[in-house]
Design an enzyme around this catalytic site. Structure first.
Site, PDB file in Angstrom:
ATOM      1  N   TYR A   7      -2.293  -1.767  10.433  1.00 27.38           N
ATOM      2  CA  TYR A   7      -2.251  -1.830   8.970  1.00 27.38           C
ATOM      3  C   TYR A   7      -0.897  -1.322   8.463  1.00 27.38           C
ATOM      4  CZ  TYR A   7      -4.003  -1.193   4.157  1.00 27.38           C
ATOM      5  OH  TYR A   7      -4.194  -1.264   2.789  1.00 27.38           O
ATOM      6  N   SER A  16       0.864  -1.185   0.000  1.00 28.09           N
ATOM      7  CA  SER A  16       0.000   0.000   0.000  1.00 28.09           C
ATOM      8  C   SER A  16       0.895   1.228   0.000  1.00 28.09           C
ATOM      9  CB  SER A  16      -0.862  -0.002   1.271  1.00 28.09           C
ATOM     10  OG  SER A  16      -1.495   1.245   1.466  1.00 28.09           O
TER      11      SER A  16
END
Ligand code: NAD
Length: 261
Positions: A156, A143
Site C-alpha cells: 500500500y 494517502s
C-alpha cells in the site's frame, strides 16, 4: 477573470466509486454540476441505482460502468466507454496488512495493480481526450501513507508513494496545457468500512466508542477527528476550480495534521 467552480458541461470519471471516498467525491462533483461516470468491478442493480440516484438528486447525467481496475485493458476501456473525460479521479484502492517476509505475492500484485498501475492506464487513455477538449483535471487519491510509512503495509505504501510520483510526472508533461494533476492525501476518513470496524475495536480494546476512536484509530491523527468523504469531495471540487488552475504536481493533505508530526 471571475473564479468559478461551476463544473456544468464537464464529465468526471471516478474509479472505485460505488462506496466510500469515491462515491463522496462523485456526489460533490455532481453537486457542482459535473456529469459523472461511476465505476467498480461489480455489475449489480444497486451499482446502477447509485448513478440513477445521483442523476435525480443533482440533475446531471450519471452512469455506472463496470471495469476491473486490476486489469490495464479494463482501465482503458472505462475511459473509452465514458466517451469524454474532463476530470479523472483515480480513487480505486485496496489494502492488505502483513510483514514483508510473509506478504502474499498475489496481494502485492493486486495492490500495485489497483492502487497504482490503474492510474497510469486511465491517465494514458484520458490525456488525449483532455488535450482535445483543451482542459483537464487529474486527481489521484493517495494517502497520508503516500508521504509517510507504517509497518506491515509495504504494498500500500509503495503504491501510494508511487502515485505521488506519477502525479508529479503527469503534471510536468502537461504543465503548459490547461491540465493539472494533483494528489489528495487523506488521513483517516470515516467511510462505511471504517465505521463498521469501530464496534470490533471497542470489543478488542475494551474501550467505549470515543476512547477507541481517539486513542486507537486516530492515534496518529492530531485533530482526533476523522476526515469525511464530503471533505474529500470538496477538495476535489476545489482542485477543479479556476482557483486551482496553477496548482499542479503537488499533494494536498486532508489529514488532521498527521503529516505535520
Ligand atoms: P472503499 O473500500 O469504500 O472504496 C474502494 C473502492 O474501490 C470501492 O468502490 C471498491 O469497489 C473499489 N475497488 C476495489 N477494487 C477494485 C477493482 N479491482 N476495480 C474497480 N474498483 C475497485 O475504501 P475508501 O476508504 O473509500 O478508499 C478509497 C481510496 O481512498 C483508496 O484509494 C484508499 O487507499 C484511499 N484512502 C482511504 C482512506 C480512509 O481512511 N478510508 C485514507 C487514505 C486513503
Amino acid at each position: 477573470m471571475a473564479i468559478t467552480q461551476d463544473l456544468g458541461g464537464k464529465t468526471a470519471v471516478i474509479t472505485g466509486s460505488n462506496s466510500g471516498i469515491g462515491l463522496g467525491i462523485a456526489r460533490e462533483l455532481a453537486r457542482a454540476g459535473a456529469d459523472v461516470v461511476l465505476n467498480s468491478f461489480t455489475d449489480r442493480d444497486e451499482d446502477h441505482a447509485l448513478a440513477a440516484d445521483l442523476a435525480a438528486e443533482f440533475g446531471v447525467s450519471a452512469r455506472y460502468v463496470r471495469a476491473d481496475m486490476s486489469k490495464g485493458e479494463d482501465c482503458r476501456a472505462l475511459i473509452a466507454a465514458a466517451g469524454a473525460c474532463d476530470i479523472l479521479v483515480n480513487n480505486a484502492g485496496i489494502q492488505h496488512v502483513a510483514p514483508i517476509d510473509t506478504f502474499p505475492v498475489e496481494k502485492w500484485d493486486a495492490i500495485i495493480a489497483i492502487n497504482l498501475s490503474s492510474a497510469f492506464h486511465t491517465t494514458a487513455a484520458a490525456l488525449p481526450m483532455m488535450r482535445k477538449a483543451g482542459w483537464g483535471r487529474i486527481i489521484n487519491i493517495a494517502s497520508a501513507h503516500g508521504l509517510t510509512a507504517s509497518p506491515y503495509k509495504s504494498a500500500y505504501i509503495a503504491a501510494k508513494h508511487g502515485i505521488v510520483g506519477l502525479t508529479k510526472t503527469t503534471a510536468l508533461e502537461t504543465a503548459e496545457e490547461a491540465i493539472t494533476a494533483n494528489a489528495i492525501c487523506p488521513g483517516y476518513v470515516l467511510t462505511p468500512l471504517v465505521e463498521a470496524q469501530i464496534p470490533d475495536q471497542m470489543k478488542t480494546h475494551g474501550m467505549d466508542r470515543d476512547t477507541v476512536v481517539r486513542d486507537v484509530m486516530l492515534a496518529r491523527q492530531p485533530s482526533k477527528a476523522f476526515a469525511t468523504v464530503e471533505q474529500m469531495g470538496g477538495t476535489a471540487v476545489f482542485l477543479c476550480s479556476d482557483a486551482a488552475a496553477q496548482i499542479t504536481g503537488t499533494t494536498i493533505s486532508v489529514d488532521g495534521g498527521w503529516t505535520a508530526l
